[in-house]
Structures are given as C-alpha cells and as structure tokens.
Design a protein around this motif. Sequence first.
Motif, short mmCIF file in Angstrom:
data_model
loop_
_atom_site.label_atom_id
_atom_site.label_comp_id
_atom_site.label_asym_id
_atom_site.label_seq_id
_atom_site.Cartn_x
_atom_site.Cartn_y
_atom_site.Cartn_z
N ALA A 285 0.83 -1.20 0.00
CA ALA A 285 0.00 0.00 0.00
C ALA A 285 0.87 1.25 0.00
CB ALA A 285 -0.93 0.00 1.20
N THR A 286 2.01 1.22 0.69
CA THR A 286 2.88 2.40 0.73
C THR A 286 3.53 2.61 -0.63
OG1 THR A 286 3.68 1.20 2.67
CG2 THR A 286 4.18 3.47 2.56
N ILE A 287 3.94 1.54 -1.27
CA ILE A 287 4.56 1.67 -2.59
C ILE A 287 3.55 2.19 -3.60
CG2 ILE A 287 5.57 0.34 -4.49
CD1 ILE A 287 6.84 -1.45 -2.33
N ALA A 288 2.31 1.75 -3.50
CA ALA A 288 1.28 2.19 -4.43
C ALA A 288 0.94 3.66 -4.24
CB ALA A 288 0.02 1.34 -4.27
N ASP A 289 1.12 4.20 -3.03
CA ASP A 289 0.79 5.59 -2.76
C ASP A 289 1.89 6.56 -3.18
OD1 ASP A 289 -1.64 4.96 -1.78
OD2 ASP A 289 -1.06 5.02 0.34
N ARG A 290 3.09 6.11 -3.44
CA ARG A 290 4.21 7.01 -3.74
C ARG A 290 3.99 7.88 -4.98
NH1 ARG A 290 9.40 3.35 -2.15
NH2 ARG A 290 9.05 3.46 0.09
N PRO A 291 3.56 7.34 -6.13
CA PRO A 291 3.35 8.22 -7.29
C PRO A 291 2.28 9.28 -7.01
CG PRO A 291 3.44 5.95 -8.01
CD PRO A 291 3.43 5.93 -6.50
N ARG A 292 1.25 8.92 -6.33
CA ARG A 292 0.20 9.88 -6.01
C ARG A 292 0.74 10.94 -5.04
NH1 ARG A 292 -5.76 8.71 -3.47
NH2 ARG A 292 -6.48 10.84 -3.70
N PHE A 293 1.57 10.51 -4.10
CA PHE A 293 2.19 11.41 -3.15
C PHE A 293 3.08 12.42 -3.87
CE2 PHE A 293 5.51 12.28 0.09
CZ PHE A 293 4.69 12.87 1.04
N ARG A 294 3.86 11.96 -4.83
CA ARG A 294 4.71 12.85 -5.62
C ARG A 294 3.86 13.79 -6.47
NH1 ARG A 294 9.07 8.37 -7.40
NH2 ARG A 294 10.16 8.28 -5.42
N LEU A 295 2.77 13.29 -7.02
CA LEU A 295 1.88 14.11 -7.83
C LEU A 295 1.27 15.22 -6.97
CD1 LEU A 295 0.48 14.54 -10.56
CD2 LEU A 295 -1.33 13.04 -9.76
N ASN A 296 0.88 14.89 -5.76
CA ASN A 296 0.32 15.91 -4.85
C ASN A 296 1.35 16.98 -4.54
OD1 ASN A 296 -2.20 14.76 -4.73
ND2 ASN A 296 -1.80 13.62 -2.86
N HIS A 297 2.61 16.58 -4.34
CA HIS A 297 3.67 17.55 -4.08
C HIS A 297 3.88 18.47 -5.27
CE1 HIS A 297 5.08 16.78 -0.12
NE2 HIS A 297 5.28 15.48 -0.34
N LYS A 298 3.83 17.91 -6.46
CA LYS A 298 4.01 18.73 -7.67
C LYS A 298 2.86 19.72 -7.82
CE LYS A 298 6.73 15.43 -10.30
NZ LYS A 298 6.77 14.56 -11.48
N ILE A 299 1.66 19.26 -7.58
CA ILE A 299 0.49 20.15 -7.68
C ILE A 299 0.57 21.26 -6.64
CG2 ILE A 299 -2.02 20.26 -7.32
CD1 ILE A 299 -2.19 17.49 -8.62
N MET A 300 0.97 20.92 -5.43
CA MET A 300 1.10 21.93 -4.37
C MET A 300 2.20 22.93 -4.70
SD MET A 300 -1.23 21.51 -2.19
CE MET A 300 -0.66 22.40 -0.78
N ALA A 301 3.31 22.47 -5.27
CA ALA A 301 4.41 23.37 -5.63
C ALA A 301 3.98 24.34 -6.73
CB ALA A 301 5.63 22.57 -6.06
N VAL A 302 3.29 23.83 -7.74
CA VAL A 302 2.82 24.68 -8.84
C VAL A 302 1.77 25.66 -8.32
CG1 VAL A 302 1.52 24.66 -11.01
CG2 VAL A 302 3.39 23.03 -10.65
N ALA A 303 0.86 25.20 -7.48
CA ALA A 303 -0.17 26.09 -6.93
C ALA A 303 0.46 27.18 -6.07
CB ALA A 303 -1.18 25.28 -6.11
N SER A 304 1.47 26.84 -5.29
CA SER A 304 2.15 27.84 -4.47
C SER A 304 2.85 28.86 -5.34
CB SER A 304 3.17 27.17 -3.55
OG SER A 304 2.54 26.28 -2.68
N LEU A 305 3.49 28.40 -6.39
CA LEU A 305 4.18 29.31 -7.31
C LEU A 305 3.19 30.25 -7.99
CD1 LEU A 305 6.92 30.02 -8.51
CD2 LEU A 305 6.43 28.40 -10.34
N VAL A 306 2.04 29.74 -8.40
CA VAL A 306 1.01 30.57 -9.04
C VAL A 306 0.49 31.62 -8.06
CG1 VAL A 306 -1.35 30.51 -9.95
CG2 VAL A 306 0.34 28.86 -10.76
N ILE A 307 0.29 31.23 -6.82
CA ILE A 307 -0.20 32.18 -5.80
C ILE A 307 0.83 33.27 -5.56
CG2 ILE A 307 -0.74 32.41 -3.35
CD1 ILE A 307 -2.15 29.68 -3.57
N ILE A 308 2.10 32.92 -5.47
CA ILE A 308 3.16 33.91 -5.25
C ILE A 308 3.24 34.88 -6.42
CG2 ILE A 308 5.66 34.19 -5.08
CD1 ILE A 308 5.66 31.62 -3.38
N VAL A 309 3.17 34.38 -7.64
CA VAL A 309 3.23 35.25 -8.82
C VAL A 309 2.01 36.17 -8.86
CG1 VAL A 309 3.10 35.23 -11.34
CG2 VAL A 309 4.70 33.72 -10.17
N ALA A 310 0.83 35.64 -8.54
CA ALA A 310 -0.39 36.46 -8.55
C ALA A 310 -0.33 37.56 -7.49
CB ALA A 310 -1.62 35.58 -8.34
N MET A 311 0.18 37.23 -6.30
CA MET A 311 0.28 38.25 -5.25
C MET A 311 1.30 39.33 -5.61
SD MET A 311 -0.03 35.90 -1.82
CE MET A 311 0.20 37.28 -0.71
#
Length: 115
Positions: A33-59
């Motif tokens: 179960a932990t191995i299966a969650d890793r790609p999704r975990f990385r995807l969530n980190h990428k989405i959060m990083a992009v969203a944070s960058l977009v928020i910083i640029v917008a502000m």
Amino acid sequence: MSERDKSQTIYESEHQGHTELDYQGEGSRSSAATIADRPRFRLNHKIMAVASLVIIVAMSAAFFVRDSVLYARTDDAHIDGHITPVSARINGQVQQVNVIEGQLVHAGDVLAVMD
C-alpha cells in the motif's frame, strides 16, 4: 498477534518471486500500500508546488499593479503651481475661532471673532 492480522503476498514475476508476510495491526499499513501511494504522493507535491508558485506570482503582480495605480512617480520632481496671497479685508487680531477644520458651515454663521 492473531491469525487474522497476518496476510501473505505472493508475487508472480521472477525478480519479485519471494514471499512476504505483511503484519497489519491497527494503524499500520502494508508495504504494498505504501509503494502504491508514492506516485500519487509525488503528484500531490508537484500540484502543491505549482499552486504555491502561481499564488506567489499572482500576489506579486497584484502588489505591483496596486503600487503603480496608487503612487505617482516622477524623475525630476518639479511641481507647476501658482502662489496666491490671501489677506483679510479688515485689520485686527483673531480672538476666537468658532469652527473646526472640515466642519459644515452655513451662510451667516460666525466663523471667527476679531477684536
């Protein structure tokens, strides 16, 4: 530990041909179960990083737009204007001022008392 807490996972590929026993007590997760969650975990980190960058640029963009609208800038800082002297029609000293700056007054109100 009881028999129902044990589960056996058998892999069919040659490089995963061994047998694993996974113990799943309360609050624990299997390694599969932990191995299966890793790609999704990385995807969530990428989405959060992009969203944070977009928020910083917008502000930052909002700050610069607001700053350019509210404040005027000039290179030479020269002001064009005319000086108009103001004087009273009568001579004398002011004894009392009956109004406060910004107060609403009507025609005929006494604004100041002179000697």
